[in-house]
Write a protein that holds these residues in place. Structure first.
Motif, PDB file in Angstrom:
ATOM      1  N   UNK A  97       0.834  -1.193   0.000  1.00 28.72           N
ATOM      2  CA  UNK A  97       0.000   0.000   0.000  1.00 28.72           C
ATOM      3  C   UNK A  97       0.874   1.250   0.000  1.00 28.72           C
ATOM      4  N   UNK A  98       0.517   2.207  -0.866  1.00 30.14           N
ATOM      5  CA  UNK A  98       1.225   3.482  -0.936  1.00 30.14           C
ATOM      6  C   UNK A  98       0.412   4.498  -0.147  1.00 30.14           C
ATOM      7  N   UNK A  99       1.057   5.179   0.803  1.00 31.97           N
ATOM      8  CA  UNK A  99       0.380   6.164   1.647  1.00 31.97           C
ATOM      9  C   UNK A  99       1.009   7.537   1.423  1.00 31.97           C
ATOM     10  N   UNK A 100       0.148   8.573   1.382  1.00 31.21           N
ATOM     11  CA  UNK A 100       0.633   9.937   1.173  1.00 31.21           C
ATOM     12  C   UNK A 100      -0.069  10.884   2.133  1.00 31.21           C
ATOM     13  N   UNK A 101       0.508  12.051   2.305  1.00 30.50           N
ATOM     14  CA  UNK A 101      -0.112  13.114   3.085  1.00 30.50           C
ATOM     15  C   UNK A 101       0.210  13.061   4.563  1.00 30.50           C
ATOM     16  N   UNK A 102      -0.203  14.112   5.246  1.00 28.19           N
ATOM     17  CA  UNK A 102       0.066  14.225   6.668  1.00 28.19           C
ATOM     18  C   UNK A 102      -0.665  13.150   7.461  1.00 28.19           C
ATOM     19  N   UNK A 103      -1.871  12.809   7.035  1.00 26.35           N
ATOM     20  CA  UNK A 103      -2.653  11.786   7.731  1.00 26.35           C
ATOM     21  C   UNK A 103      -2.387  10.386   7.205  1.00 26.35           C
ATOM     22  N   UNK A 104      -1.450  10.273   6.255  1.00 25.45           N
ATOM     23  CA  UNK A 104      -1.014   8.984   5.696  1.00 25.45           C
ATOM     24  C   UNK A 104      -2.180   8.186   5.137  1.00 25.45           C
ATOM     25  N   UNK A 105      -2.948   8.805   4.251  1.00 24.64           N
ATOM     26  CA  UNK A 105      -4.085   8.106   3.643  1.00 24.64           C
ATOM     27  C   UNK A 105      -3.593   7.213   2.508  1.00 24.64           C
TER      28      UNK A 105
END
Length: 62
Positions: free
Chosen positions: A33-41
């Protein structure tokens, strides 16, 4: 009356052979899974190397 579009389900993946690695199914790749952003979505998945068989696709315990 409108026609409905019917699709068939794709055939199931082939069953794992006895010597195949369980996590990757003998392919040597597992989805990560690839997660991005401050909240790691989660935004998607990419292929990663199977750490159980190190990409060979065969069960190391067999």
């Amino acid at each position: 009356m409108a026609t409905t579009k019917r699709t068939t389900k794709p055939p199931p993946p082939p069953a794992a052979e006895p010597g195949d690695c369980k996590p990757c199914g003998g392919t040597g790749n597992v989805p990560t899974t690839v997660r991005v952003g401050r909240k790691r979505r989660p935004v998607g998945q990419q292929d990663g190397l199977c750490l159980n068989c190190l990409g060979s696709g065969t069960d190391p315990d067999a």
